[in-house]
Design a protein around this motif. Sequence first.
Motif, PDB file in Angstrom:
ATOM      1  N   ALA A 184       0.794  -1.301   0.091  1.00 18.94           N
ATOM      2  CA  ALA A 184      -0.133   0.022  -0.054  1.00 18.94           C
ATOM      3  C   ALA A 184       1.000   1.277  -0.033  1.00 18.94           C
ATOM      4  N   GLY A 185       0.545   2.149  -0.984  1.00 20.58           N
ATOM      5  CA  GLY A 185       1.333   3.289  -0.848  1.00 20.58           C
ATOM      6  C   GLY A 185       2.559   3.225  -1.605  1.00 20.58           C
ATOM      7  N   VAL A 186       2.959   2.390  -2.110  1.00 26.28           N
ATOM      8  CA  VAL A 186       4.084   2.166  -2.786  1.00 26.28           C
ATOM      9  C   VAL A 186       4.043   1.877  -4.387  1.00 26.28           C
ATOM     10  N   GLU A 187       4.907   2.754  -5.068  1.00 26.04           N
ATOM     11  CA  GLU A 187       4.745   2.575  -6.540  1.00 26.04           C
ATOM     12  C   GLU A 187       5.842   1.530  -6.992  1.00 26.04           C
ATOM     13  N   LEU A 188       5.406   0.506  -7.736  1.00 28.08           N
ATOM     14  CA  LEU A 188       6.303  -0.376  -8.114  1.00 28.08           C
ATOM     15  C   LEU A 188       6.001  -0.415  -9.926  1.00 28.08           C
ATOM     16  N   ARG A 189       6.997  -0.688 -10.600  1.00 29.25           N
ATOM     17  CA  ARG A 189       6.822  -0.802 -12.022  1.00 29.25           C
ATOM     18  C   ARG A 189       7.346  -2.211 -12.243  1.00 29.25           C
ATOM     19  N   CYS A 190       6.772  -2.793 -13.585  1.00 27.46           N
ATOM     20  CA  CYS A 190       6.879  -4.132 -13.901  1.00 27.46           C
ATOM     21  C   CYS A 190       7.498  -4.080 -15.633  1.00 27.46           C
ATOM     22  N   GLY A 191       8.390  -4.582 -16.047  1.00 24.99           N
ATOM     23  CA  GLY A 191       8.728  -4.684 -17.490  1.00 24.99           C
ATOM     24  C   GLY A 191       8.345  -6.118 -18.017  1.00 24.99           C
ATOM     25  N   VAL A 192       8.103  -6.376 -18.801  1.00 27.57           N
ATOM     26  CA  VAL A 192       7.645  -7.886 -19.569  1.00 27.57           C
ATOM     27  C   VAL A 192       8.426  -7.876 -20.704  1.00 27.57           C
ATOM     28  N   SER A 193       9.052  -9.057 -20.939  1.00 24.35           N
ATOM     29  CA  SER A 193      10.028  -9.364 -22.102  1.00 24.35           C
ATOM     30  C   SER A 193       9.439 -10.540 -22.987  1.00 24.35           C
ATOM     31  N   THR A 194       9.968 -10.617 -24.106  1.00 24.66           N
ATOM     32  CA  THR A 194       9.763 -11.443 -24.835  1.00 24.66           C
ATOM     33  C   THR A 194      10.379 -13.193 -24.493  1.00 24.66           C
ATOM     34  N   ALA A 195       9.835 -13.976 -25.408  1.00 22.79           N
ATOM     35  CA  ALA A 195      10.398 -15.245 -24.616  1.00 22.79           C
ATOM     36  C   ALA A 195      11.758 -15.654 -25.367  1.00 22.79           C
ATOM     37  N   HIS A 196      12.600 -16.394 -24.444  1.00 20.69           N
ATOM     38  CA  HIS A 196      13.901 -16.729 -25.107  1.00 20.69           C
ATOM     39  C   HIS A 196      14.166 -18.350 -24.304  1.00 20.69           C
ATOM     40  N   GLN A 197      15.176 -18.898 -24.962  1.00 22.61           N
ATOM     41  CA  GLN A 197      15.488 -20.393 -24.695  1.00 22.61           C
ATOM     42  C   GLN A 197      16.516 -20.224 -23.922  1.00 22.61           C
ATOM     43  N   GLY A 198      16.651 -21.290 -22.890  1.00 27.84           N
ATOM     44  CA  GLY A 198      17.789 -21.677 -22.015  1.00 27.84           C
ATOM     45  C   GLY A 198      18.222 -20.518 -20.902  1.00 27.84           C
ATOM     46  N   VAL A 199      19.456 -20.776 -20.428  1.00 28.33           N
ATOM     47  CA  VAL A 199      19.970 -19.976 -19.563  1.00 28.33           C
ATOM     48  C   VAL A 199      20.520 -18.752 -20.152  1.00 28.33           C
ATOM     49  N   LEU A 200      20.944 -18.572 -21.158  1.00 34.13           N
ATOM     50  CA  LEU A 200      21.329 -17.367 -21.859  1.00 34.13           C
ATOM     51  C   LEU A 200      20.185 -16.448 -22.293  1.00 34.13           C
ATOM     52  N   GLY A 201      18.997 -17.215 -22.523  1.00 36.33           N
ATOM     53  CA  GLY A 201      17.775 -16.615 -22.792  1.00 36.33           C
ATOM     54  C   GLY A 201      17.365 -15.850 -21.587  1.00 36.33           C
ATOM     55  N   LEU A 202      17.590 -16.375 -20.459  1.00 33.23           N
ATOM     56  CA  LEU A 202      17.100 -15.540 -19.128  1.00 33.23           C
ATOM     57  C   LEU A 202      17.601 -14.247 -19.082  1.00 33.23           C
ATOM     58  N   ARG A 203      18.955 -14.194 -19.313  1.00 31.49           N
ATOM     59  CA  ARG A 203      19.914 -12.847 -19.168  1.00 31.49           C
ATOM     60  C   ARG A 203      19.288 -12.099 -20.394  1.00 31.49           C
ATOM     61  N   THR A 204      18.872 -12.545 -21.551  1.00 29.94           N
ATOM     62  CA  THR A 204      18.105 -11.530 -22.797  1.00 29.94           C
ATOM     63  C   THR A 204      16.885 -11.250 -22.197  1.00 29.94           C
ATOM     64  N   SER A 205      16.093 -12.128 -21.642  1.00 26.87           N
ATOM     65  CA  SER A 205      14.785 -11.412 -21.219  1.00 26.87           C
ATOM     66  C   SER A 205      14.972 -10.484 -20.089  1.00 26.87           C
ATOM     67  N   ALA A 206      15.878 -10.648 -19.223  1.00 28.92           N
ATOM     68  CA  ALA A 206      15.906  -9.484 -18.132  1.00 28.92           C
ATOM     69  C   ALA A 206      16.194  -8.131 -18.864  1.00 28.92           C
ATOM     70  N   SER A 207      17.435  -8.337 -19.756  1.00 25.94           N
ATOM     71  CA  SER A 207      17.699  -7.154 -20.558  1.00 25.94           C
ATOM     72  C   SER A 207      16.612  -6.391 -21.321  1.00 25.94           C
ATOM     73  N   GLU A 208      15.844  -7.412 -21.870  1.00 26.98           N
ATOM     74  CA  GLU A 208      14.612  -6.843 -22.377  1.00 26.98           C
ATOM     75  C   GLU A 208      13.696  -5.983 -21.456  1.00 26.98           C
ATOM     76  N   ALA A 209      13.550  -6.868 -20.275  1.00 23.03           N
ATOM     77  CA  ALA A 209      12.527  -6.136 -19.523  1.00 23.03           C
ATOM     78  C   ALA A 209      12.901  -4.895 -18.696  1.00 23.03           C
ATOM     79  N   ARG A 210      14.165  -4.759 -18.644  1.00 18.59           N
ATOM     80  CA  ARG A 210      14.793  -3.367 -18.237  1.00 18.59           C
ATOM     81  C   ARG A 210      14.662  -2.290 -19.317  1.00 18.59           C
ATOM     82  N   THR A 211      14.851  -2.682 -20.480  1.00 21.61           N
ATOM     83  CA  THR A 211      14.593  -1.856 -21.888  1.00 21.61           C
ATOM     84  C   THR A 211      13.254  -1.326 -21.739  1.00 21.61           C
ATOM     85  N   ALA A 212      12.051  -2.236 -21.547  1.00 18.00           N
ATOM     86  CA  ALA A 212      10.892  -1.815 -21.610  1.00 18.00           C
ATOM     87  C   ALA A 212      10.522  -0.899 -20.506  1.00 18.00           C
ATOM     88  N   LEU A 213      11.058  -1.141 -19.286  1.00 16.15           N
ATOM     89  CA  LEU A 213      11.100  -0.019 -18.221  1.00 16.15           C
ATOM     90  C   LEU A 213      11.537   1.401 -18.392  1.00 16.15           C
TER      91      LEU A 213
END
Length: 206
Positions: free
Chosen positions: A68-97
Motif C-alpha cells: 500500500a502506498g508504494v509505486e512499483l513498475r514491471c517490465g515484460v520481455s519476449t520469450a527466449h530459450q535456455g539460461v542465456l535466454g534468461l539474461r536476454t529476457s532480463a535485459s529486454e524487461a529493463r529496456t521496456a521499463l
Amino acid sequence: MSMDSALLDTVAARASRVVRELVGPEWSVAMADGALIVVRTTPRDQGRAGLRAAALDAEQLLDRVRPAGVELRCGVSTAHQGVLGLRTSASEARTALRRGSTALATYDLAGLDRMLEEWYSSDAAQQAVRELLQPILEQKRAGLLLDILRAYLDHHGSPAKAAEEVRMHRNAVSRNIRRIETLLQADLDDPQQRLALQLACRAARI
C-alpha cells in the motif's frame, strides 16, 4: 520488477506466495541485481499471443504484490530459450521499463526494440550513434534533450504531443527543439535526417 532495496525482501516473499496460486505453476520467482525476476516457463515460444498473455498475468501479479502506498513498475520481455535466454529476457524487461512510463511496460511487440538491440550491439553502430548525437551528449542536461528529441520525432514533429510525454510546456519543447537543431546542425524536416535521429535516440536508451 524494479524497486528500492528496502522493499525487495517484502515484495519477493509476497510474490513467492501468490505467484503460483494467481497465475499458475509455470511461473517462478527469483531475485537478481536489486530486482525481482518473475519467469514464466512454456514448452514453446507462443509469439505475440504469449507476450500479451504474460503481460496480463504480470498486471495481476503487480496488483497483488504492491504494498500500500508504494509505486512499483514491471517490465515484460519476449520469450527466449535456455539460461542465456534468461539474461536476454532480463535485459529486454529493463529496456521496456526505460522506454515506458506506465506501471507495466511491455517490450516492443513490433520487434523494433529487438532489431535495434541487435544493430546497436556492433561497435560501428555505437560509434555512429555517438557521433550523430555527440553535440547533445556534451550538454549538461543531455538526457532531457534526448527525451525531448525522441518524443518530438515519435510524435511526427508535434510539440504539443511531445510536451505531454515529457511533461513540459509546448513552448519549452519548441525552444529546445530549435536548440537541438542548432546543436546538431540538422534539418528535422528532412525525412532521412529525422529517421537517423529517431533510431539513434532509441538506440541510445538501450
